[in-house]
Design a protein around this motif. Structure first.
Motif, PDB file in Angstrom:
ATOM      1  N   LEU A 158       0.839  -1.125   0.273  1.00  0.00           N
ATOM      2  CA  LEU A 158      -0.071  -0.608   0.068  1.00  0.00           C
ATOM      3  C   LEU A 158       0.711   1.006   0.072  1.00  0.00           C
ATOM      4  CD1 LEU A 158      -2.537  -0.634   2.538  1.00  0.00           C
ATOM      5  CD2 LEU A 158      -3.202  -1.436  -0.217  1.00  0.00           C
ATOM      6  N   ALA A 159       0.493   1.855  -0.520  1.00  0.00           N
ATOM      7  CA  ALA A 159       1.082   3.203  -0.874  1.00  0.00           C
ATOM      8  C   ALA A 159      -0.148   5.018  -0.210  1.00  0.00           C
ATOM      9  CB  ALA A 159       1.536   3.602  -2.240  1.00  0.00           C
ATOM     10  N   LEU A 160       0.643   6.013   0.598  1.00  0.00           N
ATOM     11  CA  LEU A 160      -0.565   6.544   0.798  1.00  0.00           C
ATOM     12  C   LEU A 160      -0.579   7.724  -0.267  1.00  0.00           C
ATOM     13  CD1 LEU A 160      -1.714   8.455   3.234  1.00  0.00           C
ATOM     14  CD2 LEU A 160       0.359   9.844   2.994  1.00  0.00           C
ATOM     15  N   ARG A 161      -2.216   7.877  -1.064  1.00  0.00           N
ATOM     16  CA  ARG A 161      -2.685   8.331  -1.919  1.00  0.00           C
ATOM     17  C   ARG A 161      -2.513  10.035  -1.472  1.00  0.00           C
ATOM     18  NH1 ARG A 161      -2.853   7.967  -7.577  1.00  0.00           N
ATOM     19  NH2 ARG A 161      -2.279   5.636  -7.230  1.00  0.00           N
ATOM     20  N   VAL A 162      -2.329  10.910  -2.319  1.00  0.00           N
ATOM     21  CA  VAL A 162      -2.910  11.620  -1.983  1.00  0.00           C
ATOM     22  C   VAL A 162      -3.675  12.670  -3.000  1.00  0.00           C
ATOM     23  CG1 VAL A 162      -2.345  14.739  -0.876  1.00  0.00           C
ATOM     24  CG2 VAL A 162      -1.596  12.670  -0.068  1.00  0.00           C
ATOM     25  N   ALA A 163      -4.388  12.789  -3.009  1.00  0.00           N
ATOM     26  CA  ALA A 163      -5.878  13.891  -4.428  1.00  0.00           C
ATOM     27  C   ALA A 163      -6.029  14.649  -4.213  1.00  0.00           C
ATOM     28  CB  ALA A 163      -6.596  12.099  -4.816  1.00  0.00           C
ATOM     29  N   VAL A 164      -6.639  15.871  -4.990  1.00  0.00           N
ATOM     30  CA  VAL A 164      -7.453  16.432  -4.663  1.00  0.00           C
ATOM     31  C   VAL A 164      -8.617  16.099  -5.529  1.00  0.00           C
ATOM     32  CG1 VAL A 164      -7.971  18.707  -5.233  1.00  0.00           C
ATOM     33  CG2 VAL A 164      -5.817  18.087  -4.867  1.00  0.00           C
TER      34      VAL A 164
END
Length: 117
Positions: A35-41
């Motif tokens: 898993l990766a930390l996804r940062v989205a707008v």
């Protein structure tokens, strides 16, 4: 958050040491290394755009991937321009607990800190 407390990347998101430690802890609880930390707008929120932080196993075409002491942070190509230079920290105090985002690209933001415009 001082410069000494950050793991900085000049052309992307800045993740503080406290945020890296919290993400590592959460990943250990999940028991998954893929898993990766996804940062989205995303559109929404009281100021027009809102932040999303979540664990993701997907790899999307055009993703911007950065490594912070073993924590993978992924941003999709549409969100990346809104997040360049944004600093993510983790606060754990009596008043508040959670991730905070200080985004120099935000012209305005809401009181809760979850959305910006």
């Amino acid at each position: 958050m001082s410069v000494s407390e950050q793991t900085a990347v000049s052309d992307g998101i800045i993740l503080s040491d406290a945020a890296v430690a919290k993400v590592k802890s959460l990943l250990e609880q999940e028991g998954r290394e893929d898993l990766a930390l996804r940062v989205a707008v995303q559109p929404g929120g009281c100021s027009g755009l809102r932040y999303q932080l979540f664990f993701d196993e997907r790899s999307l075409d055009g993703d911007v991937v950065k490594d912070y002491s073993g924590v993978k942070v992924v941003t999709d190509r549409m969100s990346a321009p809104y997040l360049g230079g944004a600093a993510i920290d983790f606060v754990d105090s009596i008043e508040k607990q959670g991730f905070t985002i200080d985004n120099p690209n935000a012209s305005n933001s809401c009181a809760c800190g979850d959305s910006f415009g």
